[in-house]
Motif scaffolding. Structure first.
Motif, PDB file in Angstrom:
ATOM      1  N   GLN A 110       8.041 -10.640   0.729  1.00 12.13           N
ATOM      2  CA  GLN A 110       9.297 -10.440   1.433  1.00 12.13           C
ATOM      3  C   GLN A 110       9.043  -9.651   2.710  1.00 12.13           C
ATOM      4  OE1 GLN A 110      11.601  -8.432  -1.637  1.00 12.13           O
ATOM      5  NE2 GLN A 110      12.786 -10.308  -1.925  1.00 12.13           N
ATOM      6  N   LEU A 111       9.773 -10.006   3.750  1.00  6.94           N
ATOM      7  CA  LEU A 111       9.699  -9.304   5.025  1.00  6.94           C
ATOM      8  C   LEU A 111      11.119  -8.938   5.422  1.00  6.94           C
ATOM      9  CD1 LEU A 111       7.822  -8.417   7.358  1.00  6.94           C
ATOM     10  CD2 LEU A 111       8.295 -10.624   8.420  1.00  6.94           C
ATOM     11  N   GLY A 112      11.322  -7.687   5.793  1.00  6.99           N
ATOM     12  CA  GLY A 112      12.653  -7.240   6.175  1.00  6.99           C
ATOM     13  C   GLY A 112      12.562  -6.007   7.039  1.00  6.99           C
ATOM     14  N   SER A 113      13.705  -5.368   7.242  1.00  6.24           N
ATOM     15  CA  SER A 113      13.715  -4.142   8.021  1.00  6.24           C
ATOM     16  C   SER A 113      14.779  -3.210   7.475  1.00  6.24           C
ATOM     17  CB  SER A 113      13.965  -4.434   9.500  1.00  6.24           C
ATOM     18  OG  SER A 113      15.258  -4.976   9.678  1.00  6.24           O
ATOM     19  N   SER A 114      14.544  -1.923   7.672  1.00  7.99           N
ATOM     20  CA  SER A 114      15.474  -0.896   7.229  1.00  7.99           C
ATOM     21  C   SER A 114      15.180   0.395   7.973  1.00  7.99           C
ATOM     22  CB  SER A 114      15.325  -0.672   5.720  1.00  7.99           C
ATOM     23  OG  SER A 114      16.165   0.360   5.270  1.00  7.99           O
ATOM     24  N   ASN A 115      16.210   1.026   8.513  1.00  2.32           N
ATOM     25  CA  ASN A 115      16.079   2.331   9.171  1.00  2.32           C
ATOM     26  C   ASN A 115      14.967   2.362  10.219  1.00  2.32           C
ATOM     27  OD1 ASN A 115      18.168   3.417   7.564  1.00  2.32           O
ATOM     28  ND2 ASN A 115      16.701   3.806   5.922  1.00  2.32           N
ATOM     29  N   GLY A 116      14.894   1.334  11.061  1.00 10.73           N
ATOM     30  CA  GLY A 116      13.899   1.312  12.126  1.00 10.73           C
ATOM     31  C   GLY A 116      12.491   0.983  11.662  1.00 10.73           C
ATOM     32  N   GLN A 117      12.343   0.539  10.413  1.00 11.51           N
ATOM     33  CA  GLN A 117      11.032   0.186   9.853  1.00 11.51           C
ATOM     34  C   GLN A 117      10.992  -1.309   9.521  1.00 11.51           C
ATOM     35  OE1 GLN A 117       8.448   2.640   8.977  1.00 11.51           O
ATOM     36  NE2 GLN A 117       9.741   3.817  10.347  1.00 11.51           N
ATOM     37  N   VAL A 118       9.861  -1.929   9.778  1.00  7.03           N
ATOM     38  CA  VAL A 118       9.610  -3.281   9.290  1.00  7.03           C
ATOM     39  C   VAL A 118       8.960  -3.118   7.929  1.00  7.03           C
ATOM     40  CG1 VAL A 118       8.316  -5.413   9.663  1.00  7.03           C
ATOM     41  CG2 VAL A 118       9.340  -4.222  11.604  1.00  7.03           C
ATOM     42  N   LEU A 119       9.495  -3.812   6.927  1.00 10.19           N
ATOM     43  CA  LEU A 119       9.009  -3.678   5.556  1.00 10.19           C
ATOM     44  C   LEU A 119       8.424  -4.991   5.069  1.00 10.19           C
ATOM     45  CD1 LEU A 119      12.082  -1.779   4.063  1.00 10.19           C
ATOM     46  CD2 LEU A 119       9.933  -0.801   4.880  1.00 10.19           C
ATOM     47  N   LEU A 120       7.213  -4.928   4.580  1.00  8.10           N
ATOM     48  CA  LEU A 120       6.548  -6.064   3.950  1.00  8.10           C
ATOM     49  C   LEU A 120       6.327  -5.692   2.493  1.00  8.10           C
ATOM     50  CD1 LEU A 120       4.863  -8.742   3.926  1.00  8.10           C
ATOM     51  CD2 LEU A 120       2.878  -7.280   4.397  1.00  8.10           C
ATOM     52  N   THR A 121       6.776  -6.553   1.593  1.00 11.35           N
ATOM     53  CA  THR A 121       6.584  -6.313   0.170  1.00 11.35           C
ATOM     54  C   THR A 121       5.847  -7.500  -0.432  1.00 11.35           C
ATOM     55  OG1 THR A 121       8.632  -5.052   0.064  1.00 11.35           O
ATOM     56  CG2 THR A 121       7.734  -5.823  -2.024  1.00 11.35           C
ATOM     57  N   VAL A 122       4.773  -7.217  -1.142  1.00  8.20           N
ATOM     58  CA  VAL A 122       4.034  -8.230  -1.889  1.00  8.20           C
ATOM     59  C   VAL A 122       4.045  -7.790  -3.343  1.00  8.20           C
ATOM     60  CG1 VAL A 122       1.828  -9.420  -2.207  1.00  8.20           C
ATOM     61  CG2 VAL A 122       2.578  -8.780   0.102  1.00  8.20           C
ATOM     62  N   ALA A 123       4.659  -8.607  -4.189  1.00 11.35           N
ATOM     63  CA  ALA A 123       4.803  -8.269  -5.602  1.00 11.35           C
ATOM     64  C   ALA A 123       4.225  -9.380  -6.461  1.00 11.35           C
ATOM     65  CB  ALA A 123       6.280  -8.061  -5.942  1.00 11.35           C
ATOM     66  N   ASP A 124       3.669  -9.001  -7.595  1.00  9.44           N
ATOM     67  CA  ASP A 124       3.142  -9.994  -8.530  1.00  9.44           C
ATOM     68  C   ASP A 124       3.501  -9.609  -9.959  1.00  9.44           C
ATOM     69  OD1 ASP A 124       0.925  -8.486  -9.932  1.00  9.44           O
ATOM     70  OD2 ASP A 124       0.132  -8.367  -7.901  1.00  9.44           O
ATOM     71  N   SER A 125       3.351 -10.568 -10.840  1.00  7.81           N
ATOM     72  CA  SER A 125       3.594 -10.338 -12.271  1.00  7.81           C
ATOM     73  C   SER A 125       2.269 -10.280 -13.019  1.00  7.81           C
ATOM     74  CB  SER A 125       4.485 -11.447 -12.838  1.00  7.81           C
ATOM     75  OG  SER A 125       3.823 -12.710 -12.736  1.00  7.81           O
ATOM     76  N   GLY A 126       1.249  -9.818 -12.339  1.00  4.71           N
ATOM     77  CA  GLY A 126      -0.113  -9.829 -12.859  1.00  4.71           C
ATOM     78  C   GLY A 126      -0.437  -8.724 -13.836  1.00  4.71           C
ATOM     79  N   THR A 134       4.277  -2.102  -0.908  1.00  5.77           N
ATOM     80  CA  THR A 134       5.258  -2.095   0.175  1.00  5.77           C
ATOM     81  C   THR A 134       4.624  -1.435   1.387  1.00  5.77           C
ATOM     82  OG1 THR A 134       7.080  -1.944  -1.401  1.00  5.77           O
ATOM     83  CG2 THR A 134       7.558  -1.362   0.890  1.00  5.77           C
ATOM     84  N   VAL A 135       4.595  -2.175   2.483  1.00 11.31           N
ATOM     85  CA  VAL A 135       4.056  -1.674   3.746  1.00 11.31           C
ATOM     86  C   VAL A 135       5.239  -1.412   4.662  1.00 11.31           C
ATOM     87  CG1 VAL A 135       2.563  -2.181   5.716  1.00 11.31           C
ATOM     88  CG2 VAL A 135       1.983  -3.070   3.444  1.00 11.31           C
ATOM     89  N   SER A 136       5.264  -0.230   5.252  1.00 13.05           N
ATOM     90  CA  SER A 136       6.327   0.171   6.166  1.00 13.05           C
ATOM     91  C   SER A 136       5.701   0.509   7.511  1.00 13.05           C
ATOM     92  CB  SER A 136       7.063   1.386   5.589  1.00 13.05           C
ATOM     93  OG  SER A 136       8.059   1.823   6.464  1.00 13.05           O
ATOM     94  N   ILE A 137       6.160  -0.190   8.550  1.00 18.35           N
ATOM     95  CA  ILE A 137       5.638   0.006   9.908  1.00 18.35           C
ATOM     96  C   ILE A 137       6.827   0.294  10.826  1.00 18.35           C
ATOM     97  CG2 ILE A 137       4.395  -1.087  11.842  1.00 18.35           C
ATOM     98  CD1 ILE A 137       2.590  -0.813   9.445  1.00 18.35           C
ATOM     99  N   PRO A 138       6.758   1.316  11.680  1.00 11.70           N
ATOM    100  CA  PRO A 138       7.859   1.543  12.619  1.00 11.70           C
ATOM    101  C   PRO A 138       8.118   0.289  13.466  1.00 11.70           C
ATOM    102  CG  PRO A 138       6.308   3.366  12.695  1.00 11.70           C
ATOM    103  CD  PRO A 138       5.683   2.292  11.857  1.00 11.70           C
ATOM    104  N   ARG A 139       9.383  -0.049  13.614  1.00 10.73           N
ATOM    105  CA  ARG A 139       9.743  -1.267  14.356  1.00 10.73           C
ATOM    106  C   ARG A 139       9.139  -1.267  15.752  1.00 10.73           C
ATOM    107  NH1 ARG A 139      15.409  -2.672  13.583  1.00 10.73           N
ATOM    108  NH2 ARG A 139      14.633  -4.217  12.144  1.00 10.73           N
ATOM    109  N   ASP A 140       9.054  -0.111  16.414  1.00 12.87           N
ATOM    110  CA  ASP A 140       8.473  -0.048  17.758  1.00 12.87           C
ATOM    111  C   ASP A 140       7.004  -0.453  17.741  1.00 12.87           C
ATOM    112  OD1 ASP A 140      10.893   0.812  18.737  1.00 12.87           O
ATOM    113  OD2 ASP A 140      10.350   2.935  18.676  1.00 12.87           O
ATOM    114  N   ALA A 141       6.268  -0.038  16.725  1.00 13.51           N
ATOM    115  CA  ALA A 141       4.845  -0.403  16.623  1.00 13.51           C
ATOM    116  C   ALA A 141       4.705  -1.887  16.331  1.00 13.51           C
ATOM    117  CB  ALA A 141       4.161   0.420  15.538  1.00 13.51           C
ATOM    118  N   ALA A 142       5.576  -2.425  15.480  1.00 10.93           N
ATOM    119  CA  ALA A 142       5.507  -3.838  15.123  1.00 10.93           C
ATOM    120  C   ALA A 142       5.822  -4.728  16.323  1.00 10.93           C
ATOM    121  CB  ALA A 142       6.469  -4.144  13.972  1.00 10.93           C
ATOM    122  N   SER A 143       6.798  -4.354  17.144  1.00  7.73           N
ATOM    123  CA  SER A 143       7.157  -5.186  18.288  1.00  7.73           C
ATOM    124  C   SER A 143       6.118  -5.069  19.404  1.00  7.73           C
ATOM    125  CB  SER A 143       8.548  -4.826  18.808  1.00  7.73           C
ATOM    126  OG  SER A 143       8.583  -3.486  19.247  1.00  7.73           O
TER     127      SER A 143
END
Length: 115
Positions: A25-41, A103-112
């Motif tokens: 999943q890729l999204g954003s919240s509070n000025g952060q770009v959030l990448l989540t990779v989840a598994d049922s492993g 969950t990876v959180s990157i400031p939106r300014d750094a991502a852009s």
């Protein structure tokens, strides 16, 4: 960033048995770009969690689903380095036998700035 995403997805697939699930999943919240990779492993043992981002550290090889690709213990260390190089961080939640979520959180300014 491409290497970070690739490492997390490859690990999720590697440690998830046939019939399991991997989601990205890729999204954003509070000025952060959030990448989540989840598994049922297989999950990560609580005693191993403090070490998973250490270079060359590997959990017990018996926990690996695929013996043909044991790895060098660098993938998650590289992920952490990439996240921090972009001013962000990486978090993990795991339960043995239930799966793992990174969950990876990157400031939106750094991502852009990278696009």
């Amino acid at each position: 960033m491409r290497q970070l995403i690739l490492n997390l997805i490859e690990n999720a697939v590697k440690y998830t048995p046939r019939g399991g699930s991997v989601s990205v999943q890729l999204g954003s919240s509070n000025g952060q770009v959030l990448l989540t990779v989840a598994d049922s492993g297989i999950g990560i043992a609580p005693g191993d969690l403090p070490h998973i981002f250490d270079r060359f550290w590997r959990a017990d090889s018996a926990r690996t689903r695929t013996g043909e690709r044991p790895g060098a213990g660098l993938g998650l260390a590289i992920c952490k380095w990439i996240a921090e190089a972009h001013g962000g961080h990486i978090d993990v939640v795991s339960r043995p036998g239930r799966g793992t979520t990174f969950t990876v959180s990157i400031p939106r300014d750094a991502a852009s700035a990278d696009s």
